[in-house]
Design a protein around this motif. Sequence first.
Motif, PDB file in Angstrom:
ATOM      1  N   SER A 139       0.853  -1.187   0.000  1.00 20.61           N
ATOM      2  CA  SER A 139       0.000   0.000   0.000  1.00 20.61           C
ATOM      3  C   SER A 139       0.893   1.243   0.000  1.00 20.61           C
ATOM      4  O   SER A 139       2.099   1.165   0.255  1.00 20.61           O
ATOM      5  N   GLU A 140       0.284   2.389  -0.247  1.00 19.80           N
ATOM      6  CA  GLU A 140       1.057   3.633  -0.256  1.00 19.80           C
ATOM      7  C   GLU A 140       1.670   3.890   1.121  1.00 19.80           C
ATOM      8  O   GLU A 140       2.804   4.344   1.224  1.00 19.80           O
ATOM      9  N   GLY A 141       0.937   3.570   2.174  1.00 14.50           N
ATOM     10  CA  GLY A 141       1.443   3.740   3.536  1.00 14.50           C
ATOM     11  C   GLY A 141       2.657   2.860   3.802  1.00 14.50           C
ATOM     12  O   GLY A 141       3.625   3.292   4.433  1.00 14.50           O
ATOM     13  N   GLU A 142       2.596   1.624   3.334  1.00 15.15           N
ATOM     14  CA  GLU A 142       3.722   0.703   3.519  1.00 15.15           C
ATOM     15  C   GLU A 142       4.942   1.172   2.736  1.00 15.15           C
ATOM     16  O   GLU A 142       6.074   1.087   3.227  1.00 15.15           O
ATOM     17  N   ILE A 143       4.713   1.694   1.527  1.00 14.51           N
ATOM     18  CA  ILE A 143       5.821   2.210   0.719  1.00 14.51           C
ATOM     19  C   ILE A 143       6.441   3.410   1.422  1.00 14.51           C
ATOM     20  O   ILE A 143       7.659   3.538   1.501  1.00 14.51           O
ATOM     21  N   ARG A 144       5.590   4.287   1.955  1.00  5.58           N
ATOM     22  CA  ARG A 144       6.060   5.475   2.669  1.00  5.58           C
ATOM     23  C   ARG A 144       6.937   5.074   3.867  1.00  5.58           C
ATOM     24  O   ARG A 144       7.994   5.652   4.095  1.00  5.58           O
ATOM     25  N   GLN A 145       6.487   4.066   4.610  1.00  9.88           N
ATOM     26  CA  GLN A 145       7.246   3.585   5.777  1.00  9.88           C
ATOM     27  C   GLN A 145       8.581   2.991   5.335  1.00  9.88           C
ATOM     28  O   GLN A 145       9.627   3.280   5.928  1.00  9.88           O
ATOM     29  N   LEU A 146       8.562   2.166   4.289  1.00 13.25           N
ATOM     30  CA  LEU A 146       9.800   1.584   3.769  1.00 13.25           C
ATOM     31  C   LEU A 146      10.757   2.675   3.289  1.00 13.25           C
ATOM     32  O   LEU A 146      11.970   2.595   3.515  1.00 13.25           O
ATOM     33  N   ALA A 147      10.206   3.692   2.635  1.00 11.88           N
ATOM     34  CA  ALA A 147      11.030   4.791   2.134  1.00 11.88           C
ATOM     35  C   ALA A 147      11.689   5.531   3.299  1.00 11.88           C
ATOM     36  O   ALA A 147      12.885   5.848   3.253  1.00 11.88           O
ATOM     37  N   GLN A 148      10.918   5.782   4.347  1.00  9.92           N
ATOM     38  CA  GLN A 148      11.459   6.487   5.511  1.00  9.92           C
ATOM     39  C   GLN A 148      12.570   5.665   6.163  1.00  9.92           C
ATOM     40  O   GLN A 148      13.622   6.198   6.524  1.00  9.92           O
ATOM     41  N   GLU A 149      12.347   4.361   6.292  1.00  7.45           N
ATOM     42  CA  GLU A 149      13.363   3.473   6.871  1.00  7.45           C
ATOM     43  C   GLU A 149      14.625   3.467   6.012  1.00  7.45           C
ATOM     44  O   GLU A 149      15.743   3.489   6.529  1.00  7.45           O
ATOM     45  N   THR A 150      14.451   3.420   4.707  1.00  6.09           N
ATOM     46  CA  THR A 150      15.585   3.389   3.786  1.00  6.09           C
ATOM     47  C   THR A 150      16.366   4.690   3.835  1.00  6.09           C
ATOM     48  O   THR A 150      17.599   4.683   3.814  1.00  6.09           O
ATOM     49  N   ILE A 151      15.669   5.812   3.916  1.00  7.39           N
ATOM     50  CA  ILE A 151      16.326   7.120   4.022  1.00  7.39           C
ATOM     51  C   ILE A 151      17.184   7.165   5.274  1.00  7.39           C
ATOM     52  O   ILE A 151      18.338   7.602   5.243  1.00  7.39           O
ATOM     53  N   THR A 152      16.642   6.673   6.381  1.00  9.40           N
ATOM     54  CA  THR A 152      17.393   6.633   7.636  1.00  9.40           C
ATOM     55  C   THR A 152      18.578   5.679   7.524  1.00  9.40           C
ATOM     56  O   THR A 152      19.681   5.989   7.960  1.00  9.40           O
ATOM     57  N   GLU A 153      18.342   4.516   6.909  1.00  9.27           N
ATOM     58  CA  GLU A 153      19.371   3.478   6.763  1.00  9.27           C
ATOM     59  C   GLU A 153      20.590   3.982   5.990  1.00  9.27           C
ATOM     60  O   GLU A 153      21.726   3.712   6.378  1.00  9.27           O
ATOM     61  N   VAL A 154      20.352   4.695   4.881  1.00  5.99           N
ATOM     62  CA  VAL A 154      21.483   5.167   4.067  1.00  5.99           C
ATOM     63  C   VAL A 154      21.982   6.539   4.521  1.00  5.99           C
ATOM     64  O   VAL A 154      22.990   7.022   4.014  1.00  5.99           O
ATOM     65  N   GLY A 155      21.285   7.142   5.476  1.00  7.31           N
ATOM     66  CA  GLY A 155      21.708   8.449   5.989  1.00  7.31           C
ATOM     67  C   GLY A 155      21.521   9.566   4.981  1.00  7.31           C
ATOM     68  O   GLY A 155      22.325  10.496   4.923  1.00  7.31           O
ATOM     69  N   ALA A 156      20.450   9.489   4.199  1.00 10.51           N
ATOM     70  CA  ALA A 156      20.193  10.497   3.175  1.00 10.51           C
ATOM     71  C   ALA A 156      19.864  11.837   3.815  1.00 10.51           C
ATOM     72  O   ALA A 156      19.116  11.915   4.784  1.00 10.51           O
ATOM     73  N   GLN A 157      20.462  12.897   3.274  1.00 16.53           N
ATOM     74  CA  GLN A 157      20.270  14.243   3.805  1.00 16.53           C
ATOM     75  C   GLN A 157      19.352  15.094   2.935  1.00 16.53           C
ATOM     76  O   GLN A 157      18.717  16.006   3.423  1.00 16.53           O
ATOM     77  N   GLY A 158      19.327  14.821   1.639  1.00 15.76           N
ATOM     78  CA  GLY A 158      18.525  15.652   0.754  1.00 15.76           C
ATOM     79  C   GLY A 158      18.481  15.101  -0.648  1.00 15.76           C
ATOM     80  O   GLY A 158      18.803  13.933  -0.886  1.00 15.76           O
ATOM     81  N   PRO A 159      18.125  15.952  -1.598  1.00 18.65           N
ATOM     82  CA  PRO A 159      17.943  15.531  -2.992  1.00 18.65           C
ATOM     83  C   PRO A 159      19.154  14.845  -3.625  1.00 18.65           C
ATOM     84  O   PRO A 159      18.999  13.968  -4.459  1.00 18.65           O
ATOM     85  N   LYS A 160      20.350  15.202  -3.189  1.00 16.93           N
ATOM     86  CA  LYS A 160      21.543  14.609  -3.803  1.00 16.93           C
ATOM     87  C   LYS A 160      21.676  13.117  -3.483  1.00 16.93           C
ATOM     88  O   LYS A 160      22.394  12.398  -4.158  1.00 16.93           O
ATOM     89  N   ASP A 161      20.968  12.649  -2.478  1.00 16.54           N
ATOM     90  CA  ASP A 161      21.042  11.241  -2.072  1.00 16.54           C
ATOM     91  C   ASP A 161      19.916  10.388  -2.678  1.00 16.54           C
ATOM     92  O   ASP A 161      19.742   9.237  -2.288  1.00 16.54           O
ATOM     93  N   LEU A 162      19.179  10.949  -3.624  1.00 14.95           N
ATOM     94  CA  LEU A 162      18.062  10.232  -4.239  1.00 14.95           C
ATOM     95  C   LEU A 162      18.506   8.892  -4.831  1.00 14.95           C
ATOM     96  O   LEU A 162      17.854   7.875  -4.632  1.00 14.95           O
ATOM     97  N   GLY A 163      19.623   8.874  -5.528  1.00 11.75           N
ATOM     98  CA  GLY A 163      20.116   7.651  -6.167  1.00 11.75           C
ATOM     99  C   GLY A 163      20.411   6.538  -5.164  1.00 11.75           C
ATOM    100  O   GLY A 163      20.072   5.375  -5.395  1.00 11.75           O
TER     101      GLY A 163
END
Length: 150
Positions: free
Chosen positions: A97-121
């Motif tokens: 679901s969109e909610g599950e994707i959102r949660q996975l995305a948030q976890e992944t952002i935290t996991e890779v330590g993404a700070q902003g748009p430059k970390d999209l890849g």
Amino acid sequence: MSLKDRLVEDMKVAMKAKEEGKVRLSVIRLARAAIKYGEIDKKTEFNDQQVIEVLAHEVKMRRDSIVEFAKVNRPDTVKALEEEISILMEYLPQQLSEGEIRQLAQETITEVGAQGPKDLGKVMGKITQKTKGRADGKLVNEIVRELLGV
């Protein structure tokens, strides 16, 4: 039973159903042909995960076609493509679901330590591994972009 075996069995059932199974038979044959083509191209027998990737690609192609046919006002073709997608979706894992994707995305952002748009890849590289075959890549990309503020 492997996914390829299930496709063969469902094809037999659709063949016996004659008129009622005509669209289903056509879609299953096209899916099996795409899988066979991929196997020949890669010179290997596909496992279930690779079959799922092929089927997800087939669904994506049809979704893209729906957009184009809707633009040129072809509701009959759009309806037929939607029916094909519903048949193919039966062979794919439960979609996130969109909610599950959102949660996975948030976890992944935290996991890779993404700070902003430059970390999209970096984020997209990680999250596509987690969502492969279970979510539309376009939706995943939109959510990640939104969370990163792109």
